[in-house]
Design an enzyme around this catalytic site. Structure first.
Site, short mmCIF file in Angstrom:
data_model
loop_
_atom_site.label_atom_id
_atom_site.label_comp_id
_atom_site.label_asym_id
_atom_site.label_seq_id
_atom_site.Cartn_x
_atom_site.Cartn_y
_atom_site.Cartn_z
N ASN A 85 28.73 1.91 -4.58
CA ASN A 85 27.74 2.43 -3.64
C ASN A 85 28.23 2.06 -2.24
OD1 ASN A 85 25.56 3.04 -2.06
ND2 ASN A 85 24.08 1.81 -3.22
N LYS A 108 28.92 -1.81 -2.21
CA LYS A 108 28.24 -2.53 -3.30
C LYS A 108 28.87 -2.09 -4.60
CE LYS A 108 23.61 -2.54 -1.57
NZ LYS A 108 22.34 -1.91 -1.74
N ARG A 110 27.67 6.49 -6.17
CA ARG A 110 26.40 6.98 -5.66
C ARG A 110 26.73 7.86 -4.45
NH1 ARG A 110 22.25 4.18 -1.66
NH2 ARG A 110 20.69 5.82 -1.71
N HIS A 125 16.34 8.96 -3.50
CA HIS A 125 15.98 7.99 -4.55
C HIS A 125 15.88 8.65 -5.92
CE1 HIS A 125 13.74 5.24 -1.45
NE2 HIS A 125 14.98 4.83 -1.63
N HIS A 147 8.69 4.46 -5.52
CA HIS A 147 9.81 3.55 -5.23
C HIS A 147 9.49 2.89 -3.89
CE1 HIS A 147 14.14 2.31 -5.22
NE2 HIS A 147 13.79 2.13 -3.96
N ARG A 192 11.30 2.75 8.88
CA ARG A 192 11.04 4.18 9.12
C ARG A 192 9.55 4.44 9.07
NH1 ARG A 192 14.73 5.40 4.49
NH2 ARG A 192 16.85 5.25 5.30
N ARG A 229 7.55 -9.42 2.36
CA ARG A 229 7.21 -10.79 1.98
C ARG A 229 6.76 -11.59 3.21
NH1 ARG A 229 12.21 -12.20 -1.48
NH2 ARG A 229 12.84 -10.83 0.18
N GLU A 242 19.45 1.70 -10.71
CA GLU A 242 20.22 2.90 -10.39
C GLU A 242 21.66 2.78 -10.86
OE1 GLU A 242 18.73 4.27 -6.18
OE2 GLU A 242 18.14 2.21 -6.55
P1 ADP Z 1 16.34 -1.65 -0.78
O1 ADP Z 1 15.48 -0.45 -0.59
O2 ADP Z 1 17.13 -2.03 0.42
O3 ADP Z 1 17.11 -1.66 -2.10
P2 ADP Z 1 14.59 -3.54 -2.09
O4 ADP Z 1 14.23 -2.57 -3.16
O5 ADP Z 1 15.34 -4.75 -2.47
O6 ADP Z 1 15.32 -2.85 -0.87
O7 ADP Z 1 13.22 -3.99 -1.40
C1 ADP Z 1 13.18 -4.82 -0.30
C2 ADP Z 1 11.74 -5.10 0.05
O8 ADP Z 1 11.10 -5.74 -1.06
C3 ADP Z 1 11.58 -6.04 1.24
O9 ADP Z 1 10.58 -5.53 2.11
C4 ADP Z 1 11.11 -7.32 0.59
O10 ADP Z 1 10.30 -8.07 1.44
C5 ADP Z 1 10.30 -6.77 -0.56
N1 ADP Z 1 10.03 -7.82 -1.55
C6 ADP Z 1 10.89 -8.46 -2.36
N2 ADP Z 1 10.24 -9.42 -3.07
C7 ADP Z 1 8.95 -9.39 -2.68
C8 ADP Z 1 7.77 -10.12 -3.03
N3 ADP Z 1 7.79 -11.08 -3.94
N4 ADP Z 1 6.62 -9.80 -2.43
C9 ADP Z 1 6.58 -8.81 -1.50
N5 ADP Z 1 7.63 -8.10 -1.13
C10 ADP Z 1 8.81 -8.36 -1.71
#
Ligand code: ADP
Length: 415
Positions: free
Chosen positions: A7, A14, A99, A189, A217, A250, A294, A396
């Site tokens: 990716n 990645k 990807r 996605h 997603h 976004r 988070r 994915e």
């Molecule tokens: P990407 O779209 O870059 O692949 P991810 O699917 O890893 O990103 O999602 C990242 C998001 O998930 C961030 O906003 C992160 O804060 C949130 N996230 C991860 N763990 C938690 C959690 N325990 N509680 C709330 N949000 C979380």
């Protein structure tokens, strides 16, 4: 078969190395041998690699382009230092799955890469100027380093949504813009929405045609997908990933006139406004703090930060709106499925999204919801809930590996 899944982003590579075959797919016993990421390709790169069961290795090293990054990655994969069982030389890598973000209207499923495919991906650069060139660099580098004898497959983010009907994918702007420039909704996605829909039907033991769900997603990028009869019938991202839900940086849906308004009021150029909408909006823009859900939840809980709370509320309200819209569009659905970093890990956000939806038959089981975090899969709705809810961690890379295998062996690619 050992498949390298790549990716490539504009400044990152990645990867995962996945062992799969038709039997493993059947028994869901594919094996991830290793994975990792090279960030900041083009300057002092940050390398994080890990083979399964081993410690993470971290390193900083200047890697000038995607080719150097892939070269470094391949050398590590085959080196004794990586301790990857079954991989001793490049000949042990049997295929590469890439990807690719935008397949335009041309690609409705994964394809084996040849010169014609490369040309067609190049033709879609207009539609994804940030992503497709990086994906192409990955393809060219893999071809050069592994040789033309190693088959490569392109798996498109847009392909799953190619089943959308005209009424979903056309914008209500003069039709000639679609005819002349293919301006329409493509959605993204797709590999994630398709994977979780596949896991859902496996969990329930039902046929693909019986899958009527809304998949959410929710990661850094967020999108919703209405899946009816196993096919995508609508999705929230559009010509680009900017449309739809509120995301990390976004803004999702806005009144398009805002762009002209900001241009006049702030004297910003179109390209500067595009950057604002893509990189400085969403959770970050509203909270003024962070794009990380988070951290926002922490700020809200510990400091009662008003704007953190507001950002979270707007995020959840937008998701709720899409659930309602898709239920109406689909004539009802059987389940809502949460995935992505936020969807998989945050019981609080899932709870807030589903709050007040009992009238439409969606009731969460609070305990089940709280228990399903950190990669766990299962149902979170209460017994008897008319509209069920599930958490299904996305994968994915696994789907890309499986598609690669199926494409090069001419096995059916319906999920
Ligand atoms: P990407 O779209 O870059 O692949 P991810 O699917 O890893 O990103 O999602 C990242 C998001 O998930 C961030 O906003 C992160 O804060 C949130 N996230 C991860 N763990 C938690 C959690 N325990 N509680 C709330 N949000 C979380």
């Amino acid at each position: 078969m050992n498949i390298l899944v790549l990716n490539c982003g504009s400044s990152s590579v990645k990867f995962q190395l996945i062992q799969t075959d038709m039997d493993r797919i059947e028994h869901n016993s594919d094996r991830t041998l290793a994975g990792g990421i090279i960030e900041r390709v083009g300057s002092q790169s940050l390398i994080t690699f890990q083979s399964t069961g081993q410690q993470k290795v971290r390193q900083a090293l200047p890697l000038r382009d995607h080719r150097s990054a892939l070269d470094y990655l391949l050398r590590w994969v085959i080196s004794p230092e990586s301790k990857i069982k079954d991989i001793n030389s490049l000949a042990d890598i049997h295929a590469v799955g890439h990807r690719v973000v935008h397949g335009g209207e041309k690609f409705t499923m994964s394809v084996r890469v040849d010169d014609a495919v490369i040309e067609q991906i190049e033709d879609s650069i207009d539609l994804a100027p940030l992503h497709n060139p990086a994906n192409l660099k990955g393809i060219m580098a893999a071809r050069e380093l592994l040789g033309p004898g190693v088959p490569q497959v392109a798996v498109f983010d847009t392909a799953f949504h190619s089943t959308m009907p005209e009424e979903s994918y056309l914008y209500a702007i003069p039709y000639q813009f679609y005819r002349r420039h293919r301006i329409r909704r493509y959605g993204f996605h797709g590999t994630s929405h398709r994977y979780v829909a596949y896991r859902y039907r496996t969990l329930l033991g039902i046929d693909r045609e019986k899958v009527n769900v809304i998949t959410l997603h929710l990661g850094n990028g967020c999108s919703a997908c209405a899946i009816r009869g196993g096919e995508s019938m609508d999705t929230s991202m559009g010509l680009t990933p900017l449309e739809g839900l509120v995301m990390g940086t976004r803004g999702g849906d806005i009144d398009p006139s805002i762009i002209d308004f900001i241009h006049h009021k702030e004297g910003m150029t179109l390209s500067e406004i595009d950057t604002v909408l893509n990189k400085q909006s969403g959770l970050l823009g509203i909270s003024g703090l962070t794009n990380d859900m988070r951290e926002l939840l922490d700020e809200e809980r510990e400091k009662q930060d008003r704007r953190a709370k507001l950002a979270i509320t707007i995020f959840c309200t937008r998701v709720k709106k899409y659930i309602g819209a898709y239920l109406a569009e689909m004539g009802g659905a059987d389940a809502v499925i949460f995935t992505g970093g936020i969807g998989e890990n945050s019981a609080v956000i899932r709870d807030r999204i589903c709050e007040g939806l009992a009238w439409m038959g969606l009731a969460l089981d609070k305990e089940k919801n709280a228990a399903l975090v950190s990669g766990k899969e299962g149902e979170i709705s209460a017994q008897g809930s008319k509209l069920r809810a599930f958490v299904i961690p996305t994968n994915e890379e696994l789907l890309i590996a499986r598609d690669t295998l199926r494409t090069i062996t001419n096995a059916p690619r319906r999920w």
